[in-house]
Design a protein around this motif. Structure first.
Motif, PDB file in Angstrom:
ATOM      1  N   ARG A   7       0.744  -1.320  -0.020  1.00  0.00           N
ATOM      2  CA  ARG A   7      -0.066   0.030   0.146  1.00  0.00           C
ATOM      3  C   ARG A   7       0.996   1.360  -0.020  1.00  0.00           C
ATOM      4  NH1 ARG A   7      -3.919  -0.726   5.055  1.00  0.00           N
ATOM      5  NH2 ARG A   7      -2.320  -2.401   5.073  1.00  0.00           N
ATOM      6  N   THR A   8       1.952   1.147   1.079  1.00  0.00           N
ATOM      7  CA  THR A   8       2.853   2.591   0.851  1.00  0.00           C
ATOM      8  C   THR A   8       3.518   2.669  -0.337  1.00  0.00           C
ATOM      9  OG1 THR A   8       3.204   1.803   3.240  1.00  0.00           O
ATOM     10  CG2 THR A   8       4.914   3.345   2.164  1.00  0.00           C
ATOM     11  N   ALA A   9       4.211   1.510  -1.100  1.00  0.00           N
ATOM     12  CA  ALA A   9       4.716   1.761  -2.282  1.00  0.00           C
ATOM     13  C   ALA A   9       3.781   2.230  -3.516  1.00  0.00           C
ATOM     14  CB  ALA A   9       5.388   0.624  -2.630  1.00  0.00           C
ATOM     15  N   GLU A  33      16.938  14.067 -16.906  1.00  0.00           N
ATOM     16  CA  GLU A  33      15.906  14.488 -16.135  1.00  0.00           C
ATOM     17  C   GLU A  33      14.997  13.126 -15.553  1.00  0.00           C
ATOM     18  OE1 GLU A  33      16.359  15.880 -18.894  1.00  0.00           O
ATOM     19  OE2 GLU A  33      16.971  17.813 -18.349  1.00  0.00           O
ATOM     20  N   ARG A  34      14.919  11.986 -16.571  1.00  0.00           N
ATOM     21  CA  ARG A  34      14.135  10.907 -16.378  1.00  0.00           C
ATOM     22  C   ARG A  34      15.026  10.139 -14.939  1.00  0.00           C
ATOM     23  NH1 ARG A  34      13.038  10.683 -22.064  1.00  0.00           N
ATOM     24  NH2 ARG A  34      14.742   9.537 -22.333  1.00  0.00           N
ATOM     25  N   ASN A  35      16.329  10.123 -15.297  1.00  0.00           N
ATOM     26  CA  ASN A  35      17.211   9.529 -14.271  1.00  0.00           C
ATOM     27  C   ASN A  35      17.142  10.079 -13.026  1.00  0.00           C
ATOM     28  OD1 ASN A  35      18.018   7.469 -16.323  1.00  0.00           O
ATOM     29  ND2 ASN A  35      20.069   8.466 -16.929  1.00  0.00           N
ATOM     30  N   VAL A  36      17.225  11.483 -12.928  1.00  0.00           N
ATOM     31  CA  VAL A  36      17.061  11.977 -11.746  1.00  0.00           C
ATOM     32  C   VAL A  36      15.517  11.684 -10.970  1.00  0.00           C
ATOM     33  CG1 VAL A  36      16.641  14.350 -10.472  1.00  0.00           C
ATOM     34  CG2 VAL A  36      18.413  14.101 -12.396  1.00  0.00           C
ATOM     35  N   LEU A  37      14.717  11.595 -11.770  1.00  0.00           N
ATOM     36  CA  LEU A  37      13.247  11.303 -11.378  1.00  0.00           C
ATOM     37  C   LEU A  37      13.165   9.824 -10.697  1.00  0.00           C
ATOM     38  CD1 LEU A  37      10.910  13.128 -13.780  1.00  0.00           C
ATOM     39  CD2 LEU A  37      11.546  13.933 -11.314  1.00  0.00           C
ATOM     40  N   LYS A  38      13.588   8.907 -11.570  1.00  0.00           N
ATOM     41  CA  LYS A  38      14.029   7.603 -11.090  1.00  0.00           C
ATOM     42  C   LYS A  38      14.780   7.663  -9.754  1.00  0.00           C
ATOM     43  CE  LYS A  38      14.370   5.405 -15.641  1.00  0.00           C
ATOM     44  NZ  LYS A  38      15.150   4.659 -16.548  1.00  0.00           N
ATOM     45  N   GLY A  39      15.861   8.338  -9.574  1.00  0.00           N
ATOM     46  CA  GLY A  39      16.543   8.279  -8.537  1.00  0.00           C
ATOM     47  C   GLY A  39      15.783   8.827  -7.003  1.00  0.00           C
ATOM     48  N   VAL A  40      14.788  10.059  -7.434  1.00  0.00           N
ATOM     49  CA  VAL A  40      13.837  10.326  -6.440  1.00  0.00           C
ATOM     50  C   VAL A  40      13.057   9.343  -5.951  1.00  0.00           C
ATOM     51  CG1 VAL A  40      12.125  12.109  -6.042  1.00  0.00           C
ATOM     52  CG2 VAL A  40      14.389  13.025  -6.990  1.00  0.00           C
ATOM     53  N   PHE A  41      12.444   8.909  -6.912  1.00  0.00           N
ATOM     54  CA  PHE A  41      11.283   7.725  -6.657  1.00  0.00           C
ATOM     55  C   PHE A  41      11.776   6.913  -5.934  1.00  0.00           C
ATOM     56  CE2 PHE A  41       9.468   3.626  -8.122  1.00  0.00           C
ATOM     57  CZ  PHE A  41       8.434   3.772  -7.351  1.00  0.00           C
ATOM     58  N   LEU A  45      10.779   5.625  -2.129  1.00  0.00           N
ATOM     59  CA  LEU A  45      10.472   3.965  -1.880  1.00  0.00           C
ATOM     60  C   LEU A  45      11.105   3.573  -0.879  1.00  0.00           C
ATOM     61  CD1 LEU A  45       8.505   1.865  -2.468  1.00  0.00           C
ATOM     62  CD2 LEU A  45      10.124   1.344  -4.322  1.00  0.00           C
ATOM     63  N   ILE A  46      12.623   3.775  -0.691  1.00  0.00           N
ATOM     64  CA  ILE A  46      13.312   3.099   0.245  1.00  0.00           C
ATOM     65  C   ILE A  46      13.109   3.703   1.373  1.00  0.00           C
ATOM     66  CG2 ILE A  46      15.850   3.102   0.998  1.00  0.00           C
ATOM     67  CD1 ILE A  46      16.396   2.549  -1.897  1.00  0.00           C
ATOM     68  N   HIS A  47      12.880   4.972   1.563  1.00  0.00           N
ATOM     69  CA  HIS A  47      12.395   5.695   2.869  1.00  0.00           C
ATOM     70  C   HIS A  47      11.307   5.166   3.487  1.00  0.00           C
ATOM     71  CE1 HIS A  47      11.973   8.921   5.857  1.00  0.00           C
ATOM     72  NE2 HIS A  47      10.903   9.088   5.400  1.00  0.00           N
ATOM     73  N   GLU A  48      10.180   4.952   2.618  1.00  0.00           N
ATOM     74  CA  GLU A  48       9.031   4.303   3.202  1.00  0.00           C
ATOM     75  C   GLU A  48       8.906   3.173   3.648  1.00  0.00           C
ATOM     76  OE1 GLU A  48       6.098   5.899   3.660  1.00  0.00           O
ATOM     77  OE2 GLU A  48       7.096   7.712   3.233  1.00  0.00           O
ATOM     78  N   LEU A  49       9.798   2.280   2.890  1.00  0.00           N
ATOM     79  CA  LEU A  49      10.189   0.852   3.355  1.00  0.00           C
ATOM     80  C   LEU A  49      10.763   0.790   4.758  1.00  0.00           C
ATOM     81  CD1 LEU A  49      11.101  -0.791   0.161  1.00  0.00           C
ATOM     82  CD2 LEU A  49       8.882  -1.116   1.150  1.00  0.00           C
ATOM     83  N   VAL A  50      11.821   1.426   4.850  1.00  0.00           N
ATOM     84  CA  VAL A  50      12.577   1.546   6.064  1.00  0.00           C
ATOM     85  C   VAL A  50      11.954   2.023   7.124  1.00  0.00           C
ATOM     86  CG1 VAL A  50      14.586   2.837   7.245  1.00  0.00           C
ATOM     87  CG2 VAL A  50      14.809   1.877   4.824  1.00  0.00           C
ATOM     88  N   LYS A  51      10.909   3.222   6.998  1.00  0.00           N
ATOM     89  CA  LYS A  51      10.017   3.591   8.134  1.00  0.00           C
ATOM     90  C   LYS A  51       8.947   2.627   8.412  1.00  0.00           C
ATOM     91  CE  LYS A  51       6.872   7.048   6.927  1.00  0.00           C
ATOM     92  NZ  LYS A  51       6.236   8.178   6.626  1.00  0.00           N
ATOM     93  N   GLN A  52       8.310   1.883   7.370  1.00  0.00           N
ATOM     94  CA  GLN A  52       7.362   0.846   7.622  1.00  0.00           C
ATOM     95  C   GLN A  52       8.362  -0.363   8.454  1.00  0.00           C
ATOM     96  OE1 GLN A  52       4.404   1.166   6.540  1.00  0.00           O
ATOM     97  NE2 GLN A  52       3.917  -0.618   7.782  1.00  0.00           N
ATOM     98  N   GLY A  53       9.138  -0.589   8.318  1.00  0.00           N
ATOM     99  CA  GLY A  53      10.046  -1.618   8.654  1.00  0.00           C
ATOM    100  C   GLY A  53      10.345  -1.419  10.267  1.00  0.00           C
ATOM    101  N   ARG A  54      10.685  -0.339  10.496  1.00  0.00           N
ATOM    102  CA  ARG A  54      11.176   0.343  11.860  1.00  0.00           C
ATOM    103  C   ARG A  54       9.686   0.294  12.669  1.00  0.00           C
ATOM    104  NH1 ARG A  54      14.863   5.524  10.709  1.00  0.00           N
ATOM    105  NH2 ARG A  54      16.727   4.362  10.278  1.00  0.00           N
TER     106      ARG A  54
END
Length: 148
Positions: A7-9, A33-41, A45-54
């Motif tokens: 759901r978070t993802a 620009e597309r590569n930058v957006l991929k990096g931001v995404f 996503l990683i931030h949300e996964l880590v937050k959910q894991g904690r």
């Protein structure tokens, strides 16, 4: 945990897609620009996964105290280590005395082996000192008794 992560993802992907769609058409973005957006995404996503894991993390269980249990060869290892604390001459003397008492039948070479181990254990058993083989000091006293 997986449904919450999904759901978070999904929410993060949807939000990013809406934000990108409103900012500029996809065909107007260049490769960088597309590569930058991929990096931001990926970072979001990683931030949300880590937050959910904690949030779902459980405290580690308390360690269970373990009592050491000597393995069957423990006495032989203690006896061998104590044997090698003596000089080569003293080790040969121990073997000679064990042979004189009828416990040892191997070569008098001052080396620990199965014959010396069996002889020491048999001698200790017969003189009621088997418990002394459980410690270094007790084994040293047993060897000193043989030499002295």
């Amino acid at each position: 945990m997986l449904p919450a992560v999904t759901r978070t993802a999904t929410a993060a992907i949807t939000a990013l897609a809406l934000a990108l769609g409103a900012a500029a058409p996809a065909h107007a973005l260049g490769k960088n620009e597309r590569n930058v957006l991929k990096g931001v995404f990926a970072a979001v996503l990683i931030h949300e996964l880590v937050k959910q894991g904690r949030a779902n993390a459980q405290p580690a269980p308390a360690p269970i105290p373990v009592q050491p249990v000597p393995h069957p060869g423990y006495q032989a290892n203690v006896a061998a280590a104590a044997f090698y604390e003596f000089s080569p001459q003293a080790r040969r003397m121990i073997q000679q005395r064990l042979a004189a008492y009828g416990y040892y039948r191997g070569g008098i070479d001052g080396k620990w082996g199965p014959g010396t181990a069996a002889a020491v254990q048999a001698y200790a058993r017969d003189v009621n000192s088997s418990a002394s083989l459980a410690s270094r000091d007790g084994t040293i006293r047993l060897y000193n008794h043989l030499i002295g």
